[in-house]
Design an enzyme around this catalytic site. Structure first.
Site, PDB file in Angstrom:
ATOM      1  N   GLU A  94      13.507  -8.030   1.411  1.00  0.00           N
ATOM      2  CA  GLU A  94      12.673  -9.136   0.943  1.00  0.00           C
ATOM      3  C   GLU A  94      13.065  -9.592  -0.450  1.00  0.00           C
ATOM      4  O   GLU A  94      13.467  -8.783  -1.291  1.00  0.00           O
ATOM      5  CB  GLU A  94      11.210  -8.683   0.879  1.00  0.00           C
ATOM      6  CG  GLU A  94      10.635  -8.376   2.227  1.00  0.00           C
ATOM      7  CD  GLU A  94       9.253  -7.739   2.129  1.00  0.00           C
ATOM      8  OE1 GLU A  94       8.516  -8.022   1.180  1.00  0.00           O
ATOM      9  OE2 GLU A  94       8.941  -6.957   3.037  1.00  0.00           O
ATOM     10  N   CYS A 107      12.403 -12.073  -7.542  1.00  0.00           N
ATOM     11  CA  CYS A 107      12.147 -10.631  -7.474  1.00  0.00           C
ATOM     12  C   CYS A 107      12.995 -10.081  -6.336  1.00  0.00           C
ATOM     13  O   CYS A 107      12.809 -10.460  -5.175  1.00  0.00           O
ATOM     14  CB  CYS A 107      10.665 -10.394  -7.217  1.00  0.00           C
ATOM     15  SG  CYS A 107      10.250  -8.661  -6.945  1.00  0.00           S
ATOM     16  N   CYS A 114      12.708   2.929   0.671  1.00  0.00           N
ATOM     17  CA  CYS A 114      12.623   3.648  -0.600  1.00  0.00           C
ATOM     18  C   CYS A 114      12.230   5.088  -0.317  1.00  0.00           C
ATOM     19  O   CYS A 114      11.479   5.361   0.618  1.00  0.00           O
ATOM     20  CB  CYS A 114      11.562   2.984  -1.485  1.00  0.00           C
ATOM     21  SG  CYS A 114      11.416   3.700  -3.139  1.00  0.00           S
ATOM     22  N   CYS A 118       5.515   6.563  -3.294  1.00  0.00           N
ATOM     23  CA  CYS A 118       4.285   6.201  -4.011  1.00  0.00           C
ATOM     24  C   CYS A 118       3.170   5.886  -3.004  1.00  0.00           C
ATOM     25  O   CYS A 118       3.397   5.179  -2.013  1.00  0.00           O
ATOM     26  CB  CYS A 118       4.516   5.001  -4.926  1.00  0.00           C
ATOM     27  SG  CYS A 118       5.739   5.323  -6.226  1.00  0.00           S
ATOM     28  N   CYS A 121       2.245   2.060  -2.112  1.00  0.00           N
ATOM     29  CA  CYS A 121       3.328   1.096  -1.933  1.00  0.00           C
ATOM     30  C   CYS A 121       3.786   0.998  -0.479  1.00  0.00           C
ATOM     31  O   CYS A 121       4.052   2.011   0.176  1.00  0.00           O
ATOM     32  CB  CYS A 121       4.505   1.492  -2.821  1.00  0.00           C
ATOM     33  SG  CYS A 121       5.871   0.322  -2.734  1.00  0.00           S
ATOM     34  N   GLY A 161      12.666  -0.726  -3.084  1.00  0.00           N
ATOM     35  CA  GLY A 161      13.667   0.231  -3.553  1.00  0.00           C
ATOM     36  C   GLY A 161      13.488   0.643  -4.998  1.00  0.00           C
ATOM     37  O   GLY A 161      12.730   0.038  -5.744  1.00  0.00           O
ATOM     38  N   GLU A 162      14.212   1.707  -5.376  1.00  0.00           N
ATOM     39  CA  GLU A 162      14.165   2.221  -6.739  1.00  0.00           C
ATOM     40  C   GLU A 162      15.544   1.973  -7.376  1.00  0.00           C
ATOM     41  O   GLU A 162      16.533   2.623  -7.006  1.00  0.00           O
ATOM     42  CB  GLU A 162      13.809   3.723  -6.700  1.00  0.00           C
ATOM     43  CG  GLU A 162      14.052   4.481  -7.994  1.00  0.00           C
ATOM     44  CD  GLU A 162      13.392   3.850  -9.227  1.00  0.00           C
ATOM     45  OE1 GLU A 162      12.223   3.455  -9.168  1.00  0.00           O
ATOM     46  OE2 GLU A 162      14.086   3.745 -10.259  1.00  0.00           O
ATOM     47  N   SER A 193      12.665  -2.440 -13.072  1.00  0.00           N
ATOM     48  CA  SER A 193      11.450  -1.632 -12.961  1.00  0.00           C
ATOM     49  C   SER A 193      11.764  -0.296 -12.291  1.00  0.00           C
ATOM     50  O   SER A 193      12.447  -0.245 -11.275  1.00  0.00           O
ATOM     51  CB  SER A 193      10.413  -2.405 -12.134  1.00  0.00           C
ATOM     52  OG  SER A 193       9.210  -1.685 -12.060  1.00  0.00           O
ATOM     53  N   SER A 216       6.928   1.947 -14.183  1.00  0.00           N
ATOM     54  CA  SER A 216       5.726   1.973 -13.349  1.00  0.00           C
ATOM     55  C   SER A 216       4.987   3.266 -13.667  1.00  0.00           C
ATOM     56  O   SER A 216       5.292   4.312 -13.116  1.00  0.00           O
ATOM     57  CB  SER A 216       6.116   1.928 -11.868  1.00  0.00           C
ATOM     58  OG  SER A 216       6.773   0.706 -11.606  1.00  0.00           O
ATOM     59  N   HIS A 218       1.244   3.783 -13.972  1.00  0.00           N
ATOM     60  CA  HIS A 218       0.122   3.844 -13.026  1.00  0.00           C
ATOM     61  C   HIS A 218      -0.882   4.974 -13.253  1.00  0.00           C
ATOM     62  O   HIS A 218      -1.959   4.960 -12.649  1.00  0.00           O
ATOM     63  CB  HIS A 218       0.606   3.884 -11.569  1.00  0.00           C
ATOM     64  CG  HIS A 218       1.463   2.718 -11.179  1.00  0.00           C
ATOM     65  ND1 HIS A 218       1.188   1.420 -11.554  1.00  0.00           N
ATOM     66  CD2 HIS A 218       2.624   2.641 -10.462  1.00  0.00           C
ATOM     67  CE1 HIS A 218       2.116   0.609 -11.063  1.00  0.00           C
ATOM     68  NE2 HIS A 218       3.005   1.320 -10.425  1.00  0.00           N
ATOM     69  N   ASN A 292      -2.628  -4.429  -5.035  1.00  0.00           N
ATOM     70  CA  ASN A 292      -2.550  -5.218  -3.807  1.00  0.00           C
ATOM     71  C   ASN A 292      -2.910  -4.322  -2.639  1.00  0.00           C
ATOM     72  O   ASN A 292      -2.362  -3.230  -2.513  1.00  0.00           O
ATOM     73  CB  ASN A 292      -1.124  -5.732  -3.596  1.00  0.00           C
ATOM     74  CG  ASN A 292      -0.901  -7.030  -4.317  1.00  0.00           C
ATOM     75  OD1 ASN A 292      -1.673  -7.982  -4.187  1.00  0.00           O
ATOM     76  ND2 ASN A 292       0.160  -7.069  -5.100  1.00  0.00           N
ATOM     77  N   CYS A 335       5.952  -6.685  -2.405  1.00  0.00           N
ATOM     78  CA  CYS A 335       7.123  -6.375  -1.592  1.00  0.00           C
ATOM     79  C   CYS A 335       6.917  -5.218  -0.631  1.00  0.00           C
ATOM     80  O   CYS A 335       6.122  -4.343  -0.863  1.00  0.00           O
ATOM     81  CB  CYS A 335       8.325  -6.123  -2.487  1.00  0.00           C
ATOM     82  SG  CYS A 335       9.253  -7.635  -2.616  1.00  0.00           S
TER      83      CYS A 335
HETATM   84  N1  SAH Z   1      10.805   1.372  -7.600  1.00  0.00           N
HETATM   85  C1  SAH Z   1      10.579   0.517  -8.721  1.00  0.00           C
HETATM   86  C2  SAH Z   1      10.563  -0.955  -8.403  1.00  0.00           C
HETATM   87  C3  SAH Z   1       9.882  -1.417  -7.149  1.00  0.00           C
HETATM   88  S1  SAH Z   1       8.130  -1.485  -7.113  1.00  0.00           S
HETATM   89  C4  SAH Z   1       9.319   0.916  -9.429  1.00  0.00           C
HETATM   90  O1  SAH Z   1       8.664   1.856  -9.000  1.00  0.00           O
HETATM   91  O2  SAH Z   1       9.018   0.346 -10.470  1.00  0.00           O
HETATM   92  C5  SAH Z   1       7.688  -2.825  -8.142  1.00  0.00           C
HETATM   93  C6  SAH Z   1       6.308  -2.652  -8.762  1.00  0.00           C
HETATM   94  O3  SAH Z   1       5.250  -2.890  -7.815  1.00  0.00           O
HETATM   95  C7  SAH Z   1       6.083  -1.247  -9.288  1.00  0.00           C
HETATM   96  O4  SAH Z   1       5.452  -1.298 -10.531  1.00  0.00           O
HETATM   97  C8  SAH Z   1       5.187  -0.674  -8.226  1.00  0.00           C
HETATM   98  O5  SAH Z   1       4.521   0.446  -8.682  1.00  0.00           O
HETATM   99  C9  SAH Z   1       4.311  -1.866  -7.900  1.00  0.00           C
HETATM  100  N2  SAH Z   1       3.552  -1.760  -6.665  1.00  0.00           N
HETATM  101  C10 SAH Z   1       3.921  -1.228  -5.499  1.00  0.00           C
HETATM  102  N3  SAH Z   1       2.933  -1.332  -4.587  1.00  0.00           N
HETATM  103  C11 SAH Z   1       1.921  -1.963  -5.193  1.00  0.00           C
HETATM  104  C12 SAH Z   1       0.608  -2.375  -4.775  1.00  0.00           C
HETATM  105  N4  SAH Z   1       0.158  -2.128  -3.547  1.00  0.00           N
HETATM  106  N5  SAH Z   1      -0.160  -3.023  -5.685  1.00  0.00           N
HETATM  107  C13 SAH Z   1       0.293  -3.270  -6.931  1.00  0.00           C
HETATM  108  N6  SAH Z   1       1.499  -2.908  -7.376  1.00  0.00           N
HETATM  109  C14 SAH Z   1       2.304  -2.254  -6.523  1.00  0.00           C
END
Ligand code: SAH
Length: 353
Positions: A94, A107, A114, A118, A121, A161-162, A193, A216, A218, A292, A335
């Site tokens: 995506e 983006c 991945c 998390c 996600c 992805g990371e 990120s 990230s 959190h 989200n 995403c």
């Molecule tokens: N792997 C990398 C980049 C991809 S995720 C990372 O972890 O940063 C991009 C961002 O979206 C990250 O900050 C991730 O934690 C956040 N993210 C993923 N799922 C989410 C959700 N359901 N609501 C809000 N943010 C989310």
């Protein structure tokens, strides 16, 4: 590489020059070919100023990676566009194009799936399939621009992805997209990120790329962070903050912390106080994001009034903090969701058959 061929879009201009020299071509040919590549040429036959024999020689050794639009969604509210691109090997990723007052931003995904796991996600649900090649990431930017007709000025590596788990390919992609003879997108217009793979921070700082590093975070405490982000296990918040501080000192680039607000999980006053301490220590900007909703997850977003209170608590401690505006809420723009839903639908389709 597939069918023994190499994606020509993986090559930097200097590599392209070497490849053409090997084919016995004069030096100016590299400029011509790179020009075609920059314009998103989709076939060697279309490179009309090259001799036919050279076009054939290139087609024998190389291919031009050209993703296909499997799905396109446009937000009725804010014009955000989300693409599901089909790759050469049948995988899909995506890409989201967002329209801001300062210009258009894309983006991009850095891996198919991945492995970071998390809890909130959607991208990680099926695990990691494979990492993207440099040219494939370039194609996400190039073909999003071409397909949408919107000039792209900013890139965030925040899709599926990371990025630090695909380190070398991501760095090469950055060099490709930043190249003055290519898309020429400035490093200061690029954000990377990461979930905090601290062992890669020094290596990244060493390159001194002047991009923006987003972490990230959190959760500010190990108990909560390890629960929602398995990548915290064996690393820990303290080590993450040490790595952030070292990165900031080495590059002079301010880090930003991403913080998705999850109801009853990471939104207490104590957590605000601890987060403020971390942010102050490493001079980080904090980006609060209303979580989200992901269908498979029991986690819920913090209600708006408590997000506002959390923000105030950080501001009282002198932290620079913003609440991220939600774009594309009506098109599953966070995403991982589109790829997942499509895979689910396809699976449901085959199961019915
Ligand atoms: N792997 C990398 C980049 C991809 S995720 C990372 O972890 O940063 C991009 C961002 O979206 C990250 O900050 C991730 O934690 C956040 N993210 C993923 N799922 C989410 C959700 N359901 N609501 C809000 N943010 C989310």
């Amino acid at each position: 590489m597939q069918d023994g061929k190499i994606n020509l879009r993986d090559l930097l201009p200097e590599e392209l020059s070497a490849a053409l020299a090997e084919l016995g071509q004069p030096a100016f040919r590299a400029g011509q070919v790179f020009d075609w590549l920059s314009r998103g040429a989709e076939s060697f036959d279309g490179m009309t100023n090259l001799p036919k024999a050279l076009r054939a020689a290139l087609a024998e050794r190389y291919y031009l990676g050209t993703p296909r639009v499997l799905k396109k969604q446009v937000s009725a509210g804010d014009g955000t566009i989300k693409y599901l691109w089909g790759l050469r090997d049948g995988n899909a990723v995506e890409t989201v194009v967002m329209r801001y007052h300062y210009g258009n931003s894309v983006c991009i995904s850095t891996q198919v799936g991945c492995r970071q796991g998390c809890a909130f996600c959607a991208s990680t649900i099926g695990g990691l399939v494979r990492s993207l090649e440099p040219g494939e990431m370039l194609e996400e930017v190039m073909f999003s621009e071409k397909e949408s007709g919107l000039k792209i000025g900013h890139i965030v590596l925040m899709g599926i992805g990371e990025p630090l788990d695909n380190f070398d390919n991501v760095i090469k992609f950055l060099r490709l997209v930043n190249h003055p003879k290519g898309m020429n997108i400035g490093m200061r217009h690029i954000s990377l990120s990461t979930c905090g793979l601290t062992e890669k921070f020094d290596k990244l700082a060493e390159l001194n790329l002047q991009l923006t590093l987003s972490v990230s975070l959190h959760a500010p405490d190990d108990e909560t962070r390890t629960r929602i982000m398995p990548a915290n296990r064996g690393r820990g918040v303290e080590r993450l903050m040490d790595s952030c501080e070292a990165y900031f000192k080495k590059t002079g680039r301010r880090i930003s912390f991403e913080y998705a607000m999850i109801d009853g999980v990471n939104d207490s006053p104590e957590q605000a106080a601890l987060l403020a301490r971390h942010a102050a220590r490493v001079g980080a900007h904090v980006n609060l994001i209303p979580l989200n909703h992901v269908d498979e997850s029991p986690l819920r977003p913090t209600p708006p009034e408590r997000i506002a209170a959390f923000k105030k608590a950080l501001e009282r401690e002198g932290v620079n903090v913003t609440v991220r505006r939600r774009l594309g809420g009506d098109i599953d723009a966070s995403c991982g969701q589109l790829r997942k839903k499509t895979a689910d639908a396809l699976r449901a389709g085959t199961e019915r058959e």
